[in-house]
Write a protein that holds these residues in place. Sequence first.
Motif, PDB file in Angstrom:
ATOM      1  N   UNK A 174       0.843  -1.185   0.000  1.00 40.56           N
ATOM      2  CA  UNK A 174       0.000   0.000   0.000  1.00 40.56           C
ATOM      3  C   UNK A 174       0.878   1.235   0.000  1.00 40.56           C
ATOM      4  N   UNK A 175       0.502   2.245  -0.776  1.00 35.50           N
ATOM      5  CA  UNK A 175       1.325   3.443  -0.953  1.00 35.50           C
ATOM      6  C   UNK A 175       0.499   4.698  -0.712  1.00 35.50           C
ATOM      7  N   UNK A 176       1.155   5.691  -0.109  1.00 35.87           N
ATOM      8  CA  UNK A 176       0.523   7.004   0.050  1.00 35.87           C
ATOM      9  C   UNK A 176       1.585   8.081  -0.105  1.00 35.87           C
ATOM     10  N   UNK A 177       1.201   9.177  -0.744  1.00 32.46           N
ATOM     11  CA  UNK A 177       2.083  10.341  -0.850  1.00 32.46           C
ATOM     12  C   UNK A 177       1.254  11.601  -0.669  1.00 32.46           C
ATOM     13  N   UNK A 178       1.719  12.533   0.153  1.00 29.85           N
ATOM     14  CA  UNK A 178       1.054  13.833   0.230  1.00 29.85           C
ATOM     15  C   UNK A 178       1.356  14.634  -1.026  1.00 29.85           C
ATOM     16  N   UNK A 179       0.897  15.849  -1.098  1.00 28.10           N
ATOM     17  CA  UNK A 179       1.147  16.687  -2.267  1.00 28.10           C
ATOM     18  C   UNK A 179       2.655  16.889  -2.430  1.00 28.10           C
ATOM     19  N   UNK A 180       3.086  17.067  -3.660  1.00 24.01           N
ATOM     20  CA  UNK A 180       4.505  17.283  -3.926  1.00 24.01           C
ATOM     21  C   UNK A 180       5.124  16.190  -4.761  1.00 24.01           C
ATOM     22  N   UNK A 181       4.433  15.063  -4.893  1.00 21.93           N
ATOM     23  CA  UNK A 181       4.945  13.973  -5.717  1.00 21.93           C
ATOM     24  C   UNK A 181       4.383  14.130  -7.129  1.00 21.93           C
ATOM     25  N   UNK A 182       5.262  14.193  -8.119  1.00 21.63           N
ATOM     26  CA  UNK A 182       4.812  14.367  -9.503  1.00 21.63           C
ATOM     27  C   UNK A 182       4.238  13.061 -10.035  1.00 21.63           C
ATOM     28  N   UNK A 183       3.509  13.155 -11.130  1.00 26.79           N
ATOM     29  CA  UNK A 183       2.956  11.948 -11.754  1.00 26.79           C
ATOM     30  C   UNK A 183       4.075  11.018 -12.220  1.00 26.79           C
ATOM     31  N   UNK A 184       5.163  11.601 -12.709  1.00 24.76           N
ATOM     32  CA  UNK A 184       6.295  10.780 -13.133  1.00 24.76           C
ATOM     33  C   UNK A 184       6.877  10.017 -11.950  1.00 24.76           C
ATOM     34  N   UNK A 185       7.031  10.696 -10.824  1.00 26.01           N
ATOM     35  CA  UNK A 185       7.575  10.045  -9.632  1.00 26.01           C
ATOM     36  C   UNK A 185       6.610   8.993  -9.092  1.00 26.01           C
ATOM     37  N   UNK A 186       5.334   9.289  -9.149  1.00 29.13           N
ATOM     38  CA  UNK A 186       4.324   8.322  -8.696  1.00 29.13           C
ATOM     39  C   UNK A 186       4.391   7.047  -9.533  1.00 29.13           C
ATOM     40  N   UNK A 187       4.504   7.214 -10.852  1.00 27.23           N
ATOM     41  CA  UNK A 187       4.606   6.055 -11.741  1.00 27.23           C
ATOM     42  C   UNK A 187       5.892   5.282 -11.471  1.00 27.23           C
ATOM     43  N   UNK A 188       6.947   6.010 -11.166  1.00 26.42           N
ATOM     44  CA  UNK A 188       8.234   5.382 -10.864  1.00 26.42           C
ATOM     45  C   UNK A 188       8.140   4.515  -9.606  1.00 26.42           C
ATOM     46  N   UNK A 189       7.501   5.037  -8.569  1.00 27.81           N
ATOM     47  CA  UNK A 189       7.343   4.280  -7.324  1.00 27.81           C
ATOM     48  C   UNK A 189       6.450   3.063  -7.555  1.00 27.81           C
ATOM     49  N   UNK A 190       5.414   3.217  -8.367  1.00 27.61           N
ATOM     50  CA  UNK A 190       4.542   2.089  -8.688  1.00 27.61           C
ATOM     51  C   UNK A 190       5.330   0.977  -9.365  1.00 27.61           C
ATOM     52  N   UNK A 191       6.187   1.333 -10.320  1.00 26.39           N
ATOM     53  CA  UNK A 191       7.006   0.325 -11.010  1.00 26.39           C
ATOM     54  C   UNK A 191       7.939  -0.375 -10.028  1.00 26.39           C
ATOM     55  N   UNK A 192       8.516   0.381  -9.119  1.00 30.20           N
ATOM     56  CA  UNK A 192       9.462  -0.203  -8.166  1.00 30.20           C
ATOM     57  C   UNK A 192       8.796  -1.280  -7.310  1.00 30.20           C
ATOM     58  N   UNK A 193       7.616  -0.971  -6.772  1.00 34.39           N
ATOM     59  CA  UNK A 193       6.983  -1.936  -5.879  1.00 34.39           C
ATOM     60  C   UNK A 193       6.215  -3.019  -6.636  1.00 34.39           C
ATOM     61  N   UNK A 194       5.907  -2.770  -7.897  1.00 41.71           N
ATOM     62  CA  UNK A 194       5.328  -3.830  -8.718  1.00 41.71           C
ATOM     63  C   UNK A 194       6.351  -4.922  -8.998  1.00 41.71           C
ATOM     64  N   UNK A 195       7.632  -4.595  -8.842  1.00 42.88           N
ATOM     65  CA  UNK A 195       8.695  -5.588  -9.052  1.00 42.88           C
ATOM     66  C   UNK A 195       8.728  -6.636  -7.955  1.00 42.88           C
ATOM     67  N   UNK A 196       8.055  -6.384  -6.835  1.00 42.26           N
ATOM     68  CA  UNK A 196       8.030  -7.360  -5.731  1.00 42.26           C
ATOM     69  C   UNK A 196       6.602  -7.817  -5.422  1.00 42.26           C
ATOM     70  N   UNK A 197       5.701  -7.626  -6.375  1.00 39.06           N
ATOM     71  CA  UNK A 197       4.311  -8.037  -6.172  1.00 39.06           C
ATOM     72  C   UNK A 197       3.360  -7.054  -6.821  1.00 39.06           C
ATOM     73  N   UNK A 198       2.389  -6.584  -6.065  1.00 43.02           N
ATOM     74  CA  UNK A 198       1.448  -5.582  -6.554  1.00 43.02           C
ATOM     75  C   UNK A 198       1.579  -4.314  -5.720  1.00 43.02           C
ATOM     76  N   UNK A 199       1.223  -3.194  -6.319  1.00 40.46           N
ATOM     77  CA  UNK A 199       1.312  -1.898  -5.649  1.00 40.46           C
ATOM     78  C   UNK A 199      -0.002  -1.157  -5.820  1.00 40.46           C
TER      79      UNK A 199
END
Length: 263
Positions: A123-148
């Motif tokens: 499960x992931x949460x980010x307050x304001x300040x995270x760009x869409x590119x960074x959000x997608x990047x974090x999603x890819x990172x944790x998808x590498x170990x399962x689902x995000x």
Amino acid sequence: MNALFLGYGRMGSAIAQAWLEAGLVSHISAVDPYLQTASHATLYNDVAALPTIAYDIIVVAVKPNYACEVLSALPPGLCQQAVVISVAAGVTSQKLSQALGHGCPVVRAMPNTPVLVGAGCTGLFAPSGLSERQRAQVTRLFSAVGTASWVEQEGLLDAVTALSGSGPAYYHLFSEALAAAGIELGLSPELAKTLAAQTALGAATLQTQADADFVALRTAVTSPNGTTAAAIGVFEHESALRRLVETAVRSASRRSEELSRES
């Protein structure tokens, strides 16, 4: 991408190895004073020993009561372009940001132990300040170990913690009880364990298929007046199992809220 792990225990090292193997990061640095060697990472005993380079990802994987302390000790130059991802349970994004002392984007992640075998859910949460590119990047990172999966309210991480963060222990307990019941019926401990574990794996595989429906899967096994129906009838008597599970998960969620206030 360069990634820095603050804490490099089983969870941190498993995530780092998966990221390297998937080609999502090019180099791992890790700070952990309790390790002598570290596979897949350049190891440092203290943040003061880190070279002055900019990291793209900084993962806080220390015990929750040390998370803010270790972040406040980071030299600002190391994280000017970084996304800071905390897997420290219960430490709020506000406290993490205050410890950093500048505008670096912060993400809270709640992975569970099956990430160790690439079958986790985070499960992931980010307050304001995270760009869409960074959000997608974090999603890819944790998808590498399962689902995000992202939640849009930080408080919902307490529910994520109670359901999937603690959830593997619930399934292990049920498997333990199921195997014990098999032993009582005369099976050997080894066979009872194998049957319980393989049944859990098979059921989970069915549940994670596209468009799987939990009710339909259960009904497909439960022939009227059959053996499964006899067992399900015990579980469902006065909704006993459902009420017990709800009470347990609510208890875990409340404890997660308490830890957030205490950290």
